[in-house]
Design a protein around this motif. Structure first.
Motif, PDB file in Angstrom:
ATOM      1  N   HIS A 204       0.835  -1.200   0.000  1.00 56.32           N
ATOM      2  CA  HIS A 204       0.000   0.000   0.000  1.00 56.32           C
ATOM      3  C   HIS A 204       0.870   1.251   0.000  1.00 56.32           C
ATOM      4  N   ALA A 205       1.848   1.281   0.920  1.00 56.08           N
ATOM      5  CA  ALA A 205       2.718   2.456   1.048  1.00 56.08           C
ATOM      6  C   ALA A 205       3.580   2.657  -0.192  1.00 56.08           C
ATOM      7  N   SER A 206       4.132   1.573  -0.734  1.00 58.12           N
ATOM      8  CA  SER A 206       5.006   1.704  -1.906  1.00 58.12           C
ATOM      9  C   SER A 206       4.217   2.093  -3.144  1.00 58.12           C
ATOM     10  N   ALA A 207       2.995   1.570  -3.279  1.00 63.34           N
ATOM     11  CA  ALA A 207       2.156   1.956  -4.418  1.00 63.34           C
ATOM     12  C   ALA A 207       1.750   3.429  -4.304  1.00 63.34           C
ATOM     13  N   TRP A 208       1.440   3.875  -3.092  1.00 63.61           N
ATOM     14  CA  TRP A 208       1.148   5.295  -2.893  1.00 63.61           C
ATOM     15  C   TRP A 208       2.368   6.156  -3.216  1.00 63.61           C
ATOM     16  N   ALA A 209       3.542   5.703  -2.792  1.00 54.76           N
ATOM     17  CA  ALA A 209       4.758   6.453  -3.125  1.00 54.76           C
ATOM     18  C   ALA A 209       4.948   6.525  -4.628  1.00 54.76           C
ATOM     19  N   GLY A 210       4.652   5.420  -5.333  1.00 54.36           N
ATOM     20  CA  GLY A 210       4.749   5.428  -6.791  1.00 54.36           C
ATOM     21  C   GLY A 210       3.798   6.437  -7.421  1.00 54.36           C
ATOM     22  N   GLU A 211       2.576   6.523  -6.891  1.00 55.49           N
ATOM     23  CA  GLU A 211       1.618   7.484  -7.435  1.00 55.49           C
ATOM     24  C   GLU A 211       2.005   8.926  -7.123  1.00 55.49           C
ATOM     25  N   LEU A 212       2.605   9.161  -5.953  1.00 56.28           N
ATOM     26  CA  LEU A 212       2.889  10.526  -5.506  1.00 56.28           C
ATOM     27  C   LEU A 212       4.231  11.071  -5.982  1.00 56.28           C
ATOM     28  N   ALA A 213       5.133  10.197  -6.399  1.00 55.01           N
ATOM     29  CA  ALA A 213       6.527  10.600  -6.617  1.00 55.01           C
ATOM     30  C   ALA A 213       6.656  11.773  -7.582  1.00 55.01           C
ATOM     31  N   ARG A 214       5.969  11.725  -8.682  1.00 55.24           N
ATOM     32  CA  ARG A 214       6.109  12.779  -9.702  1.00 55.24           C
ATOM     33  C   ARG A 214       5.652  14.133  -9.167  1.00 55.24           C
ATOM     34  N   GLU A 215       4.622  14.131  -8.335  1.00 58.07           N
ATOM     35  CA  GLU A 215       4.070  15.366  -7.777  1.00 58.07           C
ATOM     36  C   GLU A 215       4.839  15.811  -6.527  1.00 58.07           C
ATOM     37  N   TYR A 216       5.125  14.863  -5.637  1.00 57.06           N
ATOM     38  CA  TYR A 216       5.636  15.206  -4.315  1.00 57.06           C
ATOM     39  C   TYR A 216       7.161  15.270  -4.260  1.00 57.06           C
ATOM     40  N   ALA A 217       7.838  14.414  -5.006  1.00 59.52           N
ATOM     41  CA  ALA A 217       9.305  14.351  -4.945  1.00 59.52           C
ATOM     42  C   ALA A 217       9.878  14.207  -6.345  1.00 59.52           C
ATOM     43  N   PRO A 218       9.644  15.189  -7.216  1.00 59.77           N
ATOM     44  CA  PRO A 218      10.052  15.048  -8.621  1.00 59.77           C
ATOM     45  C   PRO A 218      11.546  14.954  -8.830  1.00 59.77           C
ATOM     46  N   GLU A 219      12.349  15.412  -7.838  1.00 58.50           N
ATOM     47  CA  GLU A 219      13.806  15.365  -7.994  1.00 58.50           C
ATOM     48  C   GLU A 219      14.379  13.970  -7.797  1.00 58.50           C
ATOM     49  N   LEU A 220      13.627  13.065  -7.140  1.00 60.01           N
ATOM     50  CA  LEU A 220      14.118  11.699  -6.959  1.00 60.01           C
ATOM     51  C   LEU A 220      14.128  10.969  -8.297  1.00 60.01           C
ATOM     52  N   GLN A 221      15.198  10.214  -8.540  1.00 59.66           N
ATOM     53  CA  GLN A 221      15.331   9.461  -9.790  1.00 59.66           C
ATOM     54  C   GLN A 221      14.642   8.101  -9.652  1.00 59.66           C
ATOM     55  N   VAL A 222      13.316   8.133  -9.473  1.00 57.17           N
ATOM     56  CA  VAL A 222      12.560   6.903  -9.255  1.00 57.17           C
ATOM     57  C   VAL A 222      12.454   6.131 -10.569  1.00 57.17           C
ATOM     58  N   LYS A 223      12.934   4.895 -10.550  1.00 62.44           N
ATOM     59  CA  LYS A 223      12.966   4.067 -11.754  1.00 62.44           C
ATOM     60  C   LYS A 223      11.860   3.020 -11.791  1.00 62.44           C
ATOM     61  N   GLY A 224      11.260   2.725 -10.631  1.00 67.21           N
ATOM     62  CA  GLY A 224      10.202   1.726 -10.598  1.00 67.21           C
ATOM     63  C   GLY A 224       9.747   1.459  -9.185  1.00 67.21           C
ATOM     64  N   ALA A 225       8.519   0.936  -9.072  1.00 71.63           N
ATOM     65  CA  ALA A 225       7.962   0.563  -7.772  1.00 71.63           C
ATOM     66  C   ALA A 225       7.390  -0.844  -7.869  1.00 71.63           C
ATOM     67  N   ALA A 226       7.815  -1.710  -6.967  1.00 70.29           N
ATOM     68  CA  ALA A 226       7.343  -3.097  -6.913  1.00 70.29           C
ATOM     69  C   ALA A 226       6.509  -3.269  -5.655  1.00 70.29           C
ATOM     70  N   SER A 227       5.235  -3.611  -5.825  1.00 67.76           N
ATOM     71  CA  SER A 227       4.290  -3.660  -4.710  1.00 67.76           C
ATOM     72  C   SER A 227       3.500  -4.956  -4.769  1.00 67.76           C
TER      73      SER A 227
END
Length: 400
Positions: A204-227
């Motif tokens: 739940h938390a990781s999927a929420w982080a995946g949904e929020l990353a672009r809006e909330y933490a755009p500077e992070l180089q997020v490459k993928g989320a496995a939930s």
């Protein structure tokens, strides 16, 4: 010479430790002592460090690991947009690697509500059930940061399954790891490719982080989320179970306490009977197995003078936890057991459909006839392999 031996035998040691811990974790759960709190949220950016303590990561009490670790307190943002402070743990393998290394921000499954249950309280004691997954990530040369979630390891009630608060805490943990000077010297930088991973509550938390990353933490180089095993719609799950007797009353009360902590206008206490208030006091200080046991034999009528799920304000706040209303900003990997007895398979299936309809890149993996625990064991390795491909820059295909 001592450091060279460590490097030479690191992979064998990690592999052996992972097997030992997995067997031990399936056999029992061990408690741990309480975590220290930290100062108030104050001012600063989300992800800024508030406090740092040297730490030791063990997979079992007598088995330290070839790692460096720190307990951290960092700034985050709660479900209503207010600043708060969350605790967590940063772990880096002692492998002699130079240059920038990948970073995993890891969300654990349900551990309970008492501060003594928090990952930062159990990782040093070798009492964390998900140590094998953390070990596998470290063995790949990745750094790992594990959030304790809001209110778990810090003052106040844990906001259990409150999606936005959890997702923010997962992303801010990655920011905090990148801002930790000791970790920077070990290759955790703003250029680190970031992976997000979790199962059950962690799903739940990781999927929420995946949904929020672009809006909330755009500077992070997020490459993928496995939930995995994702409780993607808390309200639907509650409504589906409304007419059923039995079920897991302890976990349901954790959800109620967590949302009441996040949204004080819900006024949980006004719905409770005397027995309900007594159970709340037990649950808010207990670990997960204690809370499950505490709820056994209780009925809804025992605990509630009126059912909060009937109230519009409860339905609205629980409805805000629903995943699938926005596409994740990076490729997603979802997995679920078809006979999951804790988190209904249909919740994960719907999340996959919602994300696919929004144009996301989604890899969906099912485990036929697997319940909640077996799917976690079967699915963790493939999920991490998928994440490795993303961290190494390989494109995701998806199977929408």
């Amino acid at each position: 010479m001592k450091r060279s031996r460590r490097k030479l035998h690191r992979r064998n040691r990690f592999a052996a430790l992972a097997v030992v811990v997995l067997v031990g974790a399936l056999a029992h759960v061990t408690g741990a002592g309480p975590s220290a709190g930290e100062e108030g949220a104050g001012t600063g950016r989300p992800g800024d460090l508030v406090g740092v303590e040297p730490y030791t990561f063990r997979v079992l009490p007598a088995l330290p690991t070839p790692t460096r670790a720190w307990k951290i307190f960092y700034r985050s943002t709660d479900a209503t947009g207010r600043p708060d402070v969350v605790s967590g743990t940063v772990i880096v393998p002692e492998d002699g690697r130079t240059g920038t290394r990948p970073l995993i921000t890891y969300a654990v499954g349900t551990v309970g509500m008492g501060d003594q249950c928090a990952p930062s309280a159990t990782l040093a004691r070798g009492a964390t059930l998900e140590a094998p997954a953390i070990v596998q990530a470290l063995e790949r040369g990745w750094a790992v940061v594990i959030t304790d979630y809001p209110g778990l390891g810090t003052p106040g009630d844990h906001t259990y399954l409150v999606g936005r608060a959890e997702g923010n805490a997962v992303l801010d943990a990655a920011r905090a790891a990148q801002r930790l000077p000791e970790a920077q010297r070990e290759g955790i930088t703003t250029g680190s490719p970031v992976g997000i991973m979790g199962y059950s509550q962690g799903g739940h938390a990781s999927a929420w982080a995946g949904e929020l990353a672009r809006e909330y933490a755009p500077e992070l180089q997020v490459k993928g989320a496995a939930s995995g095993g994702v409780p993607a719609d808390v309200l639907k799950d509650a409504l589906d179970k409304k007419g059923q007797e039995g079920g897991n009353v302890g976990l349901s009360m954790m959800i109620a306490i967590g949302h009441d902590a996040a949204y004080p206008e819900l006024q949980l206490d006004s719905y409770l009977t005397a027995d309900g208030r007594a159970l709340v006091q037990k649950v808010r200080g207990g670990c997960v197995l204690e809370n499950v046991v505490a709820g056994q034999g209780k009925t809804r009528e025992d605990l509630f003078a009126r059912n909060p799920i009937d109230a519009p304000e409860w339905q609205r706040r629980l409805g805000e936890d629903r995943l699938g209303t926005r596409a994740p900003g990076a490729p997603a990997y979802l997995y679920h057991g078809t006979t999951d007895e804790v988190v209904a398979y249909g919740l994960g299936e719907r999340l996959r459909s919602d994300w696919c309809a929004l144009g996301a890149s989604v890899q969906w993996q099912t485990y036929p006839l697997a319940g909640h625990g077996p799917a976690a064991i079967a699915g963790g390795g493939p999920a991490m392999d998928w994440l490795a491909d993303r961290l190494e820059g390989r494109p995701a295909q998806g199977n929408c």
